[in-house]
Design a protein around this motif. Structure first.
Motif, PDB file in Angstrom:
ATOM      1  N   VAL A   5       2.276  41.231 -32.074  1.00 54.40           N
ATOM      2  CA  VAL A   5       3.677  40.914 -31.806  1.00 54.40           C
ATOM      3  C   VAL A   5       4.355  40.444 -33.088  1.00 54.40           C
ATOM      4  CG1 VAL A   5       5.259  39.490 -30.449  1.00 54.40           C
ATOM      5  CG2 VAL A   5       3.117  40.273 -29.430  1.00 54.40           C
ATOM      6  N   PHE A   6       5.554  40.976 -33.332  1.00 52.13           N
ATOM      7  CA  PHE A   6       6.320  40.606 -34.528  1.00 52.13           C
ATOM      8  C   PHE A   6       7.745  40.257 -34.100  1.00 52.13           C
ATOM      9  CE2 PHE A   6       3.124  43.708 -35.737  1.00 52.13           C
ATOM     10  CZ  PHE A   6       2.511  43.111 -36.823  1.00 52.13           C
ATOM     11  N   LEU A   7       8.242  39.111 -34.559  1.00 53.19           N
ATOM     12  CA  LEU A   7       9.624  38.726 -34.325  1.00 53.19           C
ATOM     13  C   LEU A   7      10.370  38.823 -35.648  1.00 53.19           C
ATOM     14  CD1 LEU A   7      11.858  37.562 -32.511  1.00 53.19           C
ATOM     15  CD2 LEU A   7      11.061  35.264 -33.155  1.00 53.19           C
ATOM     16  N   ILE A   8      11.394  39.648 -35.689  1.00 54.87           N
ATOM     17  CA  ILE A   8      12.169  39.837 -36.920  1.00 54.87           C
ATOM     18  C   ILE A   8      13.118  38.655 -37.083  1.00 54.87           C
ATOM     19  CG2 ILE A   8      13.649  41.410 -38.227  1.00 54.87           C
ATOM     20  CD1 ILE A   8      10.871  42.510 -37.482  1.00 54.87           C
ATOM     21  N   GLU A   9      12.805  37.793 -38.030  1.00 56.67           N
ATOM     22  CA  GLU A   9      13.590  36.564 -38.222  1.00 56.67           C
ATOM     23  C   GLU A   9      14.569  36.685 -39.377  1.00 56.67           C
ATOM     24  OE1 GLU A   9      10.489  33.692 -38.709  1.00 56.67           O
ATOM     25  OE2 GLU A   9      10.326  33.321 -36.547  1.00 56.67           O
ATOM     26  N   GLU A  10      14.409  37.726 -40.187  1.00 52.83           N
ATOM     27  CA  GLU A  10      15.318  37.905 -41.316  1.00 52.83           C
ATOM     28  C   GLU A  10      15.963  39.285 -41.235  1.00 52.83           C
ATOM     29  OE1 GLU A  10      13.106  37.416 -44.856  1.00 52.83           O
ATOM     30  OE2 GLU A  10      12.571  35.331 -44.479  1.00 52.83           O
ATOM     31  N   LYS A  56      16.341  45.126 -36.489  1.00 57.11           N
ATOM     32  CA  LYS A  56      17.434  44.160 -36.651  1.00 57.11           C
ATOM     33  C   LYS A  56      16.902  42.741 -36.452  1.00 57.11           C
ATOM     34  CE  LYS A  56      19.742  45.994 -33.260  1.00 57.11           C
ATOM     35  NZ  LYS A  56      18.884  47.146 -32.949  1.00 57.11           N
ATOM     36  N   LYS A  57      17.612  41.779 -36.962  1.00 55.75           N
ATOM     37  CA  LYS A  57      17.232  40.382 -36.789  1.00 55.75           C
ATOM     38  C   LYS A  57      17.195  40.058 -35.293  1.00 55.75           C
ATOM     39  CE  LYS A  57      18.460  35.661 -38.121  1.00 55.75           C
ATOM     40  NZ  LYS A  57      19.424  34.801 -38.866  1.00 55.75           N
ATOM     41  N   GLY A  58      16.125  39.399 -34.876  1.00 53.57           N
ATOM     42  CA  GLY A  58      15.971  39.052 -33.477  1.00 53.57           C
ATOM     43  C   GLY A  58      15.160  40.046 -32.667  1.00 53.57           C
ATOM     44  N   ASP A  59      14.852  41.194 -33.256  1.00 53.61           N
ATOM     45  CA  ASP A  59      14.036  42.182 -32.548  1.00 53.61           C
ATOM     46  C   ASP A  59      12.628  41.645 -32.312  1.00 53.61           C
ATOM     47  OD1 ASP A  59      15.936  44.132 -32.250  1.00 53.61           O
ATOM     48  OD2 ASP A  59      15.266  45.362 -33.935  1.00 53.61           O
ATOM     49  N   LEU A  60      12.111  41.884 -31.119  1.00 59.01           N
ATOM     50  CA  LEU A  60      10.730  41.528 -30.795  1.00 59.01           C
ATOM     51  C   LEU A  60       9.933  42.835 -30.679  1.00 59.01           C
ATOM     52  CD1 LEU A  60       8.718  39.254 -30.034  1.00 59.01           C
ATOM     53  CD2 LEU A  60       9.272  39.723 -27.639  1.00 59.01           C
ATOM     54  N   ILE A  61       8.989  43.004 -31.576  1.00 53.73           N
ATOM     55  CA  ILE A  61       8.207  44.244 -31.637  1.00 53.73           C
ATOM     56  C   ILE A  61       6.804  43.986 -31.090  1.00 53.73           C
ATOM     57  CG2 ILE A  61       7.333  46.097 -33.130  1.00 53.73           C
ATOM     58  CD1 ILE A  61       9.470  45.315 -35.174  1.00 53.73           C
ATOM     59  N   LYS A  62       6.397  44.820 -30.137  1.00 53.87           N
ATOM     60  CA  LYS A  62       5.042  44.737 -29.580  1.00 53.87           C
ATOM     61  C   LYS A  62       4.316  46.038 -29.902  1.00 53.87           C
ATOM     62  CE  LYS A  62       6.426  41.777 -25.700  1.00 53.87           C
ATOM     63  NZ  LYS A  62       6.521  41.676 -24.220  1.00 53.87           N
ATOM     64  N   VAL A  63       3.130  45.903 -30.467  1.00 54.35           N
ATOM     65  CA  VAL A  63       2.318  47.065 -30.830  1.00 54.35           C
ATOM     66  C   VAL A  63       1.001  46.995 -30.071  1.00 54.35           C
ATOM     67  CG1 VAL A  63       1.306  48.386 -32.728  1.00 54.35           C
ATOM     68  CG2 VAL A  63       3.344  46.998 -33.138  1.00 54.35           C
ATOM     69  N   TYR A  64       0.677  48.058 -29.338  1.00 54.49           N
ATOM     70  CA  TYR A  64      -0.571  48.115 -28.571  1.00 54.49           C
ATOM     71  C   TYR A  64      -1.532  49.066 -29.277  1.00 54.49           C
ATOM     72  CZ  TYR A  64       2.341  45.911 -25.057  1.00 54.49           C
ATOM     73  OH  TYR A  64       3.186  45.049 -24.394  1.00 54.49           O
ATOM     74  N   ILE A  65      -2.633  48.516 -29.760  1.00 54.33           N
ATOM     75  CA  ILE A  65      -3.606  49.273 -30.540  1.00 54.33           C
ATOM     76  C   ILE A  65      -4.914  49.348 -29.776  1.00 54.33           C
ATOM     77  CG2 ILE A  65      -4.803  49.459 -32.761  1.00 54.33           C
ATOM     78  CD1 ILE A  65      -2.621  47.542 -33.870  1.00 54.33           C
TER      79      ILE A  65
END
Length: 305
Positions: A5-10, A56-65
């Motif tokens: 999980v990645f939260l784009i903070e910048e 974009k800032k605030g995007d929550l990215i989920k990657v399933y590997i």
């Protein structure tokens, strides 16, 4: 399946999601990340996206590997129902309950174990764990599969699947009585944002088209023939559930309380048609309805009398 999980903070100036993940997941190649995106294993704000999506800032990215380990595929004397074979392809009628290739929890008794025992000539395009496998059907779906015996044939067949020129016909037994004799379900299918192991009709994903025709109606069920214009994961199962007629016996998309004690969904890949990879002629292979399917249909016919 491992989740990252990645939260784009910048703010990131016009950076594509695949490029960002390539920088962040240093052990994965960019092409593999693009494949994850294509297979709906990357969600942004719980929605499927394309590789060119700009984060974009605030995007929550989920990657399933998928967590994979090298599995040694052993040749096993498992029964194969071979409908046809030549120097380039094998046409198999897979029985219900057979897994197509080894994976976590299913190392033995798969179709691949049987194929390795049957032939030393299988394509290597999909690696040592999936020799010859061009496409798959679910464990509890029975029916016709094409196997490639060499890499050239594999690539030619794969291109046909990608172009949606393969003709695929399924028989499905669904809950409820369909009103219309024919119909087309045209939606977008993607990873279910709430349950990652499931797929669903969503706003963003891949277009999926299923044409259906009623073959027989029973008191509380309908036998339909489905022709796939596209081939998404669980497409028929998702589509029929979407219109309120899930497959009988489907443990994932069907009714929570099943009326019948079945091993899985009532779905059979009846026929497969394609251009032969070397003969350059259209060929079509069909399989009879299996015993489990015939028994169920016979039971429903009797209940209507």
């Amino acid at each position: 399946m491992k989740e990252e999980v990645f939260l784009i903070e910048e703010c990131v100036d016009d950076e594509r999601v695949d490029k960002y993940l390539f920088r962040s997941l240093k052990t994965l190649s960019r092409s593999y990340i693009q494949k994850l995106i294509e297979e709906s294993n990357v969600l942004v704000n719980d929605k499927t996206i394309k590789s060119k999506y700009k984060i974009k800032k605030g995007d929550l990215i989920k990657v399933y590997i998928k967590e994979t380990t090298e599995i040694e595929v052993k040749a096993e004397n498992v029964y194969l129902d071979i409908l046809y074979e030549d120097d380039d392809i094998i046409i198999v009628n897979k029985e219900q309950g057979m897994v197509v290739h080894p994976a976590s929890g299913n190392h033995d008794g798969t179709l691949v174990n049987a194929l390795v025992n049957h032939s030393s000539n299988l394509s290597k395009v999909n690696g040592s764990e999936r020799p010859g496998i061009v496409h798959r059907i679910d464990k509890d779906t029975s029916g016709v599969l094409v196997i490639a015996k060499n890499d050239d044939s594999h690539c030619i067949l794969a291109d046909q699947f990608k172009a949606h020129t393969i003709k695929r016909e399924y028989y499905a037994l669904v809950e409820g009585v369909l009103k219309n004799d024919v119909g087309t379900i045209d939606t977008i299918i993607g990873r279910n944002p709430k349950q990652k192991i499931k797929f669903a009709v969503v706003e963003e994903g891949k277009r999926a088209i299923t044409h259906y025709e009623v073959l027989e109606r029973y008191e509380n069920n309908t036998l339909v023939r489905c022709n796939l214009e596209t081939g998404r994961t669980h497409q028929i199962r998702v589509h029929m559930a979407h219109i309120g007629h899930p497959l009988v016996g489907d443990p994932v998309y069907g009714y929570k309380k099943q009326r019948f004690k079945l091993k899985g969904q009532m779905l059979h890949a009846k026929s497969l048609g394609f251009i032969h990879p070397t003969k350059n002629q259209y060929v079509k292979f069909e399989s009879n309805l299996p015993e489990y399917f015939i028994k169920m249909v016979t039971r429903l016919k009797k209940s209507c009398k």
